[in-house]
Design a protein around this motif. Structure first.
Motif, mmCIF file in Angstrom:
data_model
loop_
_atom_site.group_PDB
_atom_site.id
_atom_site.type_symbol
_atom_site.label_atom_id
_atom_site.label_comp_id
_atom_site.label_asym_id
_atom_site.label_seq_id
_atom_site.Cartn_x
_atom_site.Cartn_y
_atom_site.Cartn_z
ATOM 1 N N LYS A 24 0.819 -1.217 0.000
ATOM 2 C CA LYS A 24 0.000 0.000 0.000
ATOM 3 C C LYS A 24 0.853 1.268 0.000
ATOM 4 C CE LYS A 24 -4.089 -2.144 1.950
ATOM 5 N NZ LYS A 24 -4.673 -2.398 0.647
ATOM 6 N N ASP A 25 2.019 1.231 0.641
ATOM 7 C CA ASP A 25 2.893 2.405 0.651
ATOM 8 C C ASP A 25 3.379 2.744 -0.756
ATOM 9 O OD1 ASP A 25 4.406 0.010 0.699
ATOM 10 O OD2 ASP A 25 6.132 1.034 1.580
ATOM 11 N N ALA A 28 0.417 4.156 -2.793
ATOM 12 C CA ALA A 28 0.135 5.548 -2.456
ATOM 13 C C ALA A 28 1.143 6.497 -3.111
ATOM 14 C CB ALA A 28 0.135 5.738 -0.939
#
Length: 110
Positions: A24-25, A28
């Motif tokens: 997810k990092d 993003a």
């Protein structure tokens, strides 16, 4: 001249989704929002017959594993001089840097 025909039996190759990551990092930071992501589930499996892409397997994942599946189907193996404990197998990941899936490829008996 007499021609002799040899039947070449190819191994079946089982393809199993072992692990699916979700970064997810990185999503993003770098990914544009998308509506549809990978449908593969951990534990899901397919069987390749004659080194062909199994129905329902992600085409992009197939691109990364095709050569290994074809080699295993022909009876080859022991990739990279002993990389795998089982020389008739390989661990291959798809090319999705945000949600990579690791697949175990292994020959199976008839």
């Amino acid at each position: 001249m007499k021609y002799i025909s040899y039947l070449c039996t190819m191994n079946k190759v089982k393809i199993t989704a072992i692990r699916k990551a979700d970064y997810k990092d990185l999503q993003a930071l770098y990914e544009n929002p998308i509506e549809h992501t990978c449908d593969v589930l951990e534990g899901q499996s397919w069987v390749s017959h004659e080194g062909k892409q199994p129905e329902g397997l992600c085409p992009e994942a197939w691109k990364t594993m095709r050569e290994f599946v074809e080699a295993l189907a022909r009876g080859e193996g022991n990739f990279f001089d002993g990389w795998m404990k089982n020389p008739s197998s390989a661990m291959i990941s798809c090319n999705d840097g945000f949600r990579p899936v690791s697949f175990l490829l292994e020959t199976v008996e008839e």
